[in-house]
Design an enzyme around this catalytic site. Sequence first.
Site, PDB file in Angstrom:
ATOM      1  CG  HIS A 222      -2.032  -0.923   0.889  1.00 36.64           C
ATOM      2  ND1 HIS A 222      -2.188  -2.299   1.235  1.00 36.64           N
ATOM      3  CD2 HIS A 222      -3.294  -0.897   0.108  1.00 36.64           C
ATOM      4  CE1 HIS A 222      -3.196  -2.690   0.683  1.00 36.64           C
ATOM      5  NE2 HIS A 222      -3.999  -2.053   0.109  1.00 36.64           N
ATOM      6  CD  GLU A 473      -9.740  -7.444  -1.644  1.00 36.03           C
ATOM      7  OE1 GLU A 473      -8.739  -6.884  -2.191  1.00 36.03           O
ATOM      8  OE2 GLU A 473     -10.466  -7.028  -0.798  1.00 36.03           O
ATOM      9  CG  ASP A 497      -5.219  -8.178  -1.013  1.00 39.95           C
ATOM     10  OD1 ASP A 497      -4.325  -8.311  -0.462  1.00 39.95           O
ATOM     11  OD2 ASP A 497      -6.059  -7.110  -0.736  1.00 39.95           O
ATOM     12  CB  CYS A 544     -10.454  -1.564  -8.239  1.00 42.33           C
ATOM     13  SG  CYS A 544     -10.916  -3.034  -6.969  1.00 42.33           S
TER      14      CYS A 544
END
Length: 604
Positions: A222, A473, A497, A544
Amino acid sequence: MTFSVRGLAVAQGIAIGRAVLIASSRLDVAHYFIEESDVEAEIERVRNGRDAVIDELGRLQHSVSQMSRKEAPHELAAMLDVHLMLLQDDMLSDGVKHWITDRLYNAEWALTTQLELIARQFDDMEDEYLRERKADLEQVVERILRHMQGVALPLVDGDGQPKRDTKRENKPRKGQQDLLLDDTIDVPLILVAHDLSPADMLQFKQSVFAGFVTDVGGKTSHTAIVARSMNIPAVVGARSASTLIRQDDWVIIDGDAGVVIVDPSPIILAEYGFKQRQGELERGRLSRLRNTPAVTMDGEKIELLANIEQPDDAVAALNAGAVGVGLFRSEFLFMGRDGKGQSKLPNEEEQFQAYKRAVDGMQGLPVTIRTVDIGADKPLDRQERLEKTQDTHLNPALGLRAIRWSLADPDMFLTQLRAIFRASSFGQIKLMIPMLCAVGEIHQTLALIKQAKADLDAKSIPYGDVKIGAMIEIPAAALILPTFLKYFDFLSLGTNDLIQYTLAIDRADEAVAHMYDPLHPAVLHLIANTIQQCKLQGKDVSVCGEMAGDVSLTRLLLGMGLRCFSMHPAQILTVKQHILRTDTSKLKDWVQQVLTSENPAEIV
Ligand code: PEP
Ligand code: MG
């Protein structure tokens, strides 16, 4: 001497500037440039902070001297002596003055920069006793910072005394001066740190830094994702960069190749300066596509949505021509709130205002808000992050994360849901749930959504028609798609993920980053199947994860049937350019070949 450090390329472009080394623990001080007219006032702020600490420790020293030996251990008196000596050492105050006067750093930034510089000199000392004095210096600076912020610090342990050392001269090489801006405050700055949490990174969003390098991190960690959203060249996973690079070194960040060049020669600088200007020209050319609809050569309309972390990112999304927000990572409203006089979690009103701001910012375009995804590499606060990374037994990526965290605290979750529904009467909102993997969780989640609406109904608070979606995910979710299709209005593939969990590769760990493979046949199979199943059922599906913004994969995703991509605003125009050049009617055989290949990377 020129040398280079290799890492992972996470945000494209070239940045050239001077290194600013910052330790993670010192990141939450403000970093900004001051006006020349404020120099004296900033120096005065540090001086006042320092004098207040000297006063405080002096008083303490006096009371210690009045105590008996038993009450006041010898170590305490020794520690106070050392701390007072450090406070009065010219090296600290002269250095701070230098950063404020010559570089126009604000007081806190100047203080922590000087601390970093002296701390490294302590690290290099042979004498263990002297080396350990670094901790004392850190405590002393921490105290000054607290006083500057009006918060006193309780007494902490430590003892010893640092020795003054010669400061490393770091003048630009002959030639560097001419090629870069001159050696003044105008030189761009490159942040170099061992580790940066996503919340730290976000804090630098509006900051002065032109590039970033960190020792740790994976391509889809992240921290890397936020770096990418800032559209600033960045390299993560550069292992020992923060120990090899010194304060004020000249560095080049090549965000395309994932290389950091330290102390570059004039020839190298000239070459990279050229590359940098080429990049700027290319960005200028791409900006002309902003209002061009994303349609393939064979007329397929593609939706390009934005991933955002904060409500204000809506501006960048619109500027890039996004037709909505496909992923608002709401957890960034929850992170980094420790020690700033805020409650630990944002309340309903605060969240409502943030979601409404995002909706208003998107001017009528849809906004998909993902419920909080705290956990793994996005802990609530920095302390938790430090504890987690030091604890090798825990595996936070497999722990209480995302929807699991929300379901473990229904009140917190209901607060968020009510805030999102309230904001939905001001614009188009879609609600998206991360990390679901079992039908029991789906039922619990939907029950809480119903409850949140009932809470609002009971108070006659209006809300709009909110579509509910789930992220795919976890491989388990991708393998029970009919269940997901039964309960949700739309699905979104969180490939970051999905790859991590399919391949058992920690996305934040640079040691296994080379095995993190979006083109692994298992990953491609799960993605292709999800897209196909959604199409058959007439359900909207998007990607996404970072794959959506990776132009080397645009054709493949289009060929698999994907028509909705959500990515950071900075990537939208490049992806659009690829879409405009693609004829999806010609991709079928090739995609089939990729999906049946043992090694798809050879063909893609
Ligand atoms: C993903 O996992 O692909 C995703 C978009 O969510 P995040 O990166 O925030 O985990
Ligand atoms: Mg995810």
